[in-house]
Design a protein around this motif. Sequence first.
Motif, PDB file in Angstrom:
ATOM      1  N   GLU A 318      -3.046 -25.773   0.107  1.00  0.00           N
ATOM      2  CA  GLU A 318      -4.482 -25.971   0.269  1.00  0.00           C
ATOM      3  C   GLU A 318      -5.122 -26.301  -1.077  1.00  0.00           C
ATOM      4  O   GLU A 318      -4.927 -25.591  -2.067  1.00  0.00           O
ATOM      5  N   GLN A 319      -5.892 -27.383  -1.104  1.00  0.00           N
ATOM      6  CA  GLN A 319      -6.454 -27.859  -2.370  1.00  0.00           C
ATOM      7  C   GLN A 319      -7.686 -27.062  -2.782  1.00  0.00           C
ATOM      8  O   GLN A 319      -8.577 -26.826  -1.984  1.00  0.00           O
ATOM      9  N   GLU A 320      -7.701 -26.682  -4.062  1.00  0.00           N
ATOM     10  CA  GLU A 320      -8.876 -26.062  -4.673  1.00  0.00           C
ATOM     11  C   GLU A 320      -9.115 -26.723  -6.013  1.00  0.00           C
ATOM     12  O   GLU A 320      -8.163 -27.023  -6.740  1.00  0.00           O
ATOM     13  N   SER A 321     -10.367 -26.942  -6.348  1.00  0.00           N
ATOM     14  CA  SER A 321     -10.708 -27.540  -7.645  1.00  0.00           C
ATOM     15  C   SER A 321     -11.632 -26.588  -8.391  1.00  0.00           C
ATOM     16  O   SER A 321     -12.763 -26.335  -7.944  1.00  0.00           O
ATOM     17  N   LEU A 322     -11.150 -26.077  -9.511  1.00  0.00           N
ATOM     18  CA  LEU A 322     -11.918 -25.119 -10.293  1.00  0.00           C
ATOM     19  C   LEU A 322     -12.192 -25.676 -11.685  1.00  0.00           C
ATOM     20  O   LEU A 322     -11.341 -26.345 -12.276  1.00  0.00           O
TER      21      LEU A 322
END
Length: 347
Positions: A318-322
């Motif tokens: 699952e993609q997350e951008s922090l």
Amino acid sequence: MSRSRTTVVDIAHAAGVSKSTVSLVLQGSPLVNEKTREKVNSVIADLGYVYNRGAANLRQARSKIVGIVVNDLTNSFFAELAVGMDMVVQSAGYVQFLAHSGESVDRQREVIASMRENGIAGLILSPARGTEAADLKPLIDSGIPVVVVVRNLSGAKVSTLLSDNYTGAKAAVRHLVSLGHTRIGFMGGFLDTAVFAERLRGYRDALQEAGIAADEALIVHSAPSRAGGVAAVERMMLLADRATAALCLNDAVAFGVCDGLRTVGIEPGKGFGVIGFDDVIEAKTAVPALTTVSVDPQGMGQRAAQLLLKQINAGGNEQESLVTSVRLVVRQSCGAPVRNNHLEEMA
């Protein structure tokens, strides 16, 4: 040679390629050119090798190894980043498999292929220059979680952890402007990296905000290293109207800029203001102590590892951008304001 005894090493030796290249061929990776693929497949047929994909997948499923690939371990920022990752990975019962690409995409492909062969559970990658989203497709297709750190990789369907490069650069230049500088340089970095583009944009916008026209001659490209910082100073000294201060792409460049200034008789923090970016451990103890934008490398490494372990435990990608926050740490190297012609008088 019997089929049961034929190994990937045997195939690599017979085909005159690396073991990692054989692994890429077996995995159907598009990263291998057609001529090499045909040669390897011919050797596989001759030796009667059968790839046990089920066994390979089983090894991967049970793996407690996390792969970490960074682009420049000679830069202490990445060493501190890796230390932060290891703190989290080790406490979670995993082993860190660390590799250095040296800004080589080919080298990066080789080490990632080797990591896959050893059944990594996930990968943290600071991409080498020229890396494309397609380079990560075999990993993504096989379900291996990937976290990209430091440098963004446009189009890649992976999680990312970046620092707020734009805001940090803007804060640094604003500080130099507040000291009275109007001839402010930007030193170091490769044109084709997202980090360079983001920090340069912050630099430009801060100058514009202050009503100062950006002088392209003061933007000096060089390797993002200590040697690159020295080279940047040498180029700046050729200018008729030189800078009186500079934001450097990173701390390594800033240390080199300080070295280069001393070579021509200019004391950093007195005759020239220097600001770095990263806040590596040496920044505090440098002489003069380095003013820099603090990214907290170890903390960033910890967050990257936590993000990867979260994906491994969830069994997905699952993609997350922090984006991590940054802050300007003011020390002695930015110094006091100087007249625009001060460098000319001292040189």
